[in-house]
Design a protein around this motif. Structure first.
Motif, PDB file in Angstrom:
ATOM      1  N   UNK A  65       0.812  -1.221   0.000  1.00 55.74           N
ATOM      2  CA  UNK A  65       0.000   0.000   0.000  1.00 55.74           C
ATOM      3  C   UNK A  65       0.847   1.273   0.000  1.00 55.74           C
ATOM      4  N   UNK A  66       0.438   2.221  -0.843  1.00 53.64           N
ATOM      5  CA  UNK A  66       1.132   3.503  -0.914  1.00 53.64           C
ATOM      6  C   UNK A  66       0.166   4.645  -0.640  1.00 53.64           C
ATOM      7  N   UNK A  67       0.633   5.613   0.113  1.00 54.43           N
ATOM      8  CA  UNK A  67      -0.098   6.868   0.251  1.00 54.43           C
ATOM      9  C   UNK A  67       0.117   7.644  -1.042  1.00 54.43           C
ATOM     10  N   UNK A  68      -0.968   7.958  -1.746  1.00 55.75           N
ATOM     11  CA  UNK A  68      -0.851   8.615  -3.055  1.00 55.75           C
ATOM     12  C   UNK A  68      -1.865   9.741  -3.160  1.00 55.75           C
ATOM     13  N   UNK A  69      -1.383  10.914  -3.528  1.00 55.15           N
ATOM     14  CA  UNK A  69      -2.234  12.065  -3.768  1.00 55.15           C
ATOM     15  C   UNK A  69      -1.929  12.599  -5.161  1.00 55.15           C
ATOM     16  N   UNK A  70      -2.808  13.426  -5.702  1.00 52.95           N
ATOM     17  CA  UNK A  70      -2.555  13.978  -7.030  1.00 52.95           C
ATOM     18  C   UNK A  70      -1.218  14.714  -7.030  1.00 52.95           C
ATOM     19  N   UNK A  71      -0.459  14.564  -8.114  1.00 54.08           N
ATOM     20  CA  UNK A  71       0.925  15.045  -8.182  1.00 54.08           C
ATOM     21  C   UNK A  71       0.992  16.521  -8.562  1.00 54.08           C
ATOM     22  N   UNK A  72       0.376  17.354  -7.738  1.00 52.20           N
ATOM     23  CA  UNK A  72       0.371  18.796  -7.991  1.00 52.20           C
ATOM     24  C   UNK A  72       0.598  19.544  -6.688  1.00 52.20           C
ATOM     25  N   UNK A  73       0.988  20.790  -6.807  1.00 53.63           N
ATOM     26  CA  UNK A  73       1.006  21.665  -5.640  1.00 53.63           C
ATOM     27  C   UNK A  73      -0.435  21.989  -5.286  1.00 53.63           C
ATOM     28  N   UNK A  74      -0.722  22.064  -4.007  1.00 57.32           N
ATOM     29  CA  UNK A  74      -2.074  22.367  -3.564  1.00 57.32           C
ATOM     30  C   UNK A  74      -2.558  23.681  -4.169  1.00 57.32           C
ATOM     31  N   UNK A  75      -3.738  23.624  -4.769  1.00 61.67           N
ATOM     32  CA  UNK A  75      -4.301  24.805  -5.416  1.00 61.67           C
ATOM     33  C   UNK A  75      -4.013  24.902  -6.890  1.00 61.67           C
ATOM     34  N   UNK A  76      -3.099  24.047  -7.386  1.00 58.60           N
ATOM     35  CA  UNK A  76      -2.767  24.033  -8.813  1.00 58.60           C
ATOM     36  C   UNK A  76      -3.529  22.899  -9.509  1.00 58.60           C
ATOM     37  N   UNK A  77      -3.689  22.972 -10.831  1.00 61.20           N
ATOM     38  CA  UNK A  77      -4.410  21.912 -11.540  1.00 61.20           C
ATOM     39  C   UNK A  77      -3.723  20.565 -11.384  1.00 61.20           C
ATOM     40  N   UNK A  78      -4.522  19.514 -11.241  1.00 57.52           N
ATOM     41  CA  UNK A  78      -3.967  18.161 -11.148  1.00 57.52           C
ATOM     42  C   UNK A  78      -3.364  17.777 -12.502  1.00 57.52           C
ATOM     43  N   UNK A  79      -2.179  17.152 -12.512  1.00 59.84           N
ATOM     44  CA  UNK A  79      -1.470  16.895 -13.766  1.00 59.84           C
ATOM     45  C   UNK A  79      -2.012  15.697 -14.536  1.00 59.84           C
ATOM     46  N   UNK A  80      -2.093  15.856 -15.855  1.00 59.40           N
ATOM     47  CA  UNK A  80      -2.515  14.773 -16.727  1.00 59.40           C
ATOM     48  C   UNK A  80      -1.332  14.149 -17.450  1.00 59.40           C
ATOM     49  N   UNK A  81      -0.116  14.704 -17.245  1.00 58.26           N
ATOM     50  CA  UNK A  81       1.076  14.082 -17.817  1.00 58.26           C
ATOM     51  C   UNK A  81       2.253  14.316 -16.879  1.00 58.26           C
ATOM     52  N   UNK A  82       3.329  13.614 -17.151  1.00 62.14           N
ATOM     53  CA  UNK A  82       4.491  13.641 -16.264  1.00 62.14           C
ATOM     54  C   UNK A  82       5.180  15.006 -16.273  1.00 62.14           C
ATOM     55  N   UNK A  83       5.177  15.675 -17.429  1.00 60.54           N
ATOM     56  CA  UNK A  83       5.814  16.993 -17.523  1.00 60.54           C
ATOM     57  C   UNK A  83       5.206  17.968 -16.524  1.00 60.54           C
ATOM     58  N   UNK A  84       3.879  17.977 -16.449  1.00 55.33           N
ATOM     59  CA  UNK A  84       3.195  18.907 -15.542  1.00 55.33           C
ATOM     60  C   UNK A  84       3.525  18.590 -14.091  1.00 55.33           C
ATOM     61  N   UNK A  85       3.590  17.304 -13.775  1.00 52.68           N
ATOM     62  CA  UNK A  85       3.923  16.913 -12.406  1.00 52.68           C
ATOM     63  C   UNK A  85       5.346  17.337 -12.047  1.00 52.68           C
ATOM     64  N   UNK A  86       6.281  17.092 -12.962  1.00 52.15           N
ATOM     65  CA  UNK A  86       7.672  17.417 -12.663  1.00 52.15           C
ATOM     66  C   UNK A  86       7.891  18.921 -12.555  1.00 52.15           C
ATOM     67  N   UNK A  87       7.179  19.680 -13.367  1.00 54.25           N
ATOM     68  CA  UNK A  87       7.318  21.133 -13.315  1.00 54.25           C
ATOM     69  C   UNK A  87       6.929  21.664 -11.941  1.00 54.25           C
ATOM     70  N   UNK A  88       5.914  21.056 -11.334  1.00 56.26           N
ATOM     71  CA  UNK A  88       5.455  21.526 -10.022  1.00 56.26           C
ATOM     72  C   UNK A  88       6.268  20.956  -8.865  1.00 56.26           C
ATOM     73  N   UNK A  89       6.674  19.691  -8.960  1.00 59.50           N
ATOM     74  CA  UNK A  89       7.251  19.004  -7.807  1.00 59.50           C
ATOM     75  C   UNK A  89       8.768  18.904  -7.838  1.00 59.50           C
ATOM     76  N   UNK A  90       9.358  18.987  -9.038  1.00 57.82           N
ATOM     77  CA  UNK A  90      10.812  19.045  -9.161  1.00 57.82           C
ATOM     78  C   UNK A  90      11.550  17.946  -8.428  1.00 57.82           C
ATOM     79  N   UNK A  91      12.614  18.332  -7.705  1.00 58.66           N
ATOM     80  CA  UNK A  91      13.483  17.360  -7.052  1.00 58.66           C
ATOM     81  C   UNK A  91      12.990  16.925  -5.674  1.00 58.66           C
ATOM     82  N   UNK A  92      11.779  17.322  -5.297  1.00 60.71           N
ATOM     83  CA  UNK A  92      11.207  16.761  -4.067  1.00 60.71           C
ATOM     84  C   UNK A  92      10.830  15.299  -4.272  1.00 60.71           C
ATOM     85  N   UNK A  93      10.777  14.896  -5.554  1.00 55.59           N
ATOM     86  CA  UNK A  93      10.456  13.519  -5.931  1.00 55.59           C
ATOM     87  C   UNK A  93      11.720  12.849  -6.448  1.00 55.59           C
TER      88      UNK A  93
END
Length: 215
Positions: free
Chosen positions: A138-166
């Motif tokens: 089991x993994x704790x999983x939330x949408x890969x976006x900064x809170x208040x930003x649109x939820x990402x539909x592709x990896x580019x959008x997720x990486x742009x928001x989350x960067x090296x925290x992942x």
């Protein structure tokens, strides 16, 4: 430095899943595709990793993190007082875009936020996600976006928001769904639709006719 793997390439996918599993076991964060949106995930049983996930999103403990699992059988060790109607929903819509809020086993050593004894759990319909969940549990999983930003539909959008925290990004291409999962509370005698997403109230009532809709 974050690593990214193209899961549409067989070799890269194999390496990426191995590296993602290792990262999760080390208490690090990964981004993975699901059948709805991209998610940021961590070991559900590592309070420190879940705390890092919330921090990466800029999210407070008052918004606890859902849990993704790789098989319905995993529910037996996670939830209690799971009704017959809840199992009917699982049989009809899992794997898929249905999140169920259930009472979790009081013995579980996890800290997902202020859950008040419940857990929001789902089995996603995505082969990369299922393979990773089968490997690490089991993994704790939330949408890969900064809170208040649109939820990402592709990896580019997720990486742009989350960067090296992942630590690891698993790129499965654009997600097939643009809506989040529907959320149904099964902690009471009657299932309650808390959020209508990819599944409508009408679709859910085909399985549980007495479903109520939260105001």
């Amino acid at each position: 430095m974050a690593r990214r793997y193209d899961c549409n390439d067989a070799t890269d996918r194999k390496t990426g899943l191995r590296e993602a599993a290792s990262a999760v076991r080390r208490g690090e964060l990964v981004v993975l595709p699901t059948d709805t949106l991209y998610g940021i995930g961590a070991d559900a049983f590592s309070a420190e990793a879940v705390g890092d996930l919330l921090a990466a999103k800029g999210r407070g403990r008052n918004m606890p993190t859902p849990v993704l699992i790789g098989s319905p059988n995993t529910l037996h060790g996670l939830v209690t007082d799971f009704s017959e109607q809840a199992w009917e929903l699982v049989d009809a819509f899992w794997p898929g875009a249905l999140t169920l809020v259930a009472k979790h086993q009081p013995s579980l050593a996890w800290d997902l936020g202020e859950t008040r004894g419940t857990v929001a759990v789902r089995m996603p319909l995505h082969p990369v996600a299922i393979e990773l969940l089968t490997e690490v549990g089991p993994m704790a999983v939330s949408s890969a976006n900064l809170t208040g930003q649109p939820a990402p539909e592709d990896c580019d959008a997720a990486r742009e928001m989350l960067g090296d925290s992942v630590s690891v990004y698993l790129d499965g291409g654009p997600t097939p769904g643009i809506q989040p999962s529907s959320i149904v509370d099964v902690t009471g005698k009657v299932p309650v639709l808390l959020r209508e997403g990819a599944l409508t109230a009408e679709q859910l009532r085909e399985v549980v006719p007495d479903l109520e809709v939260a105001p």
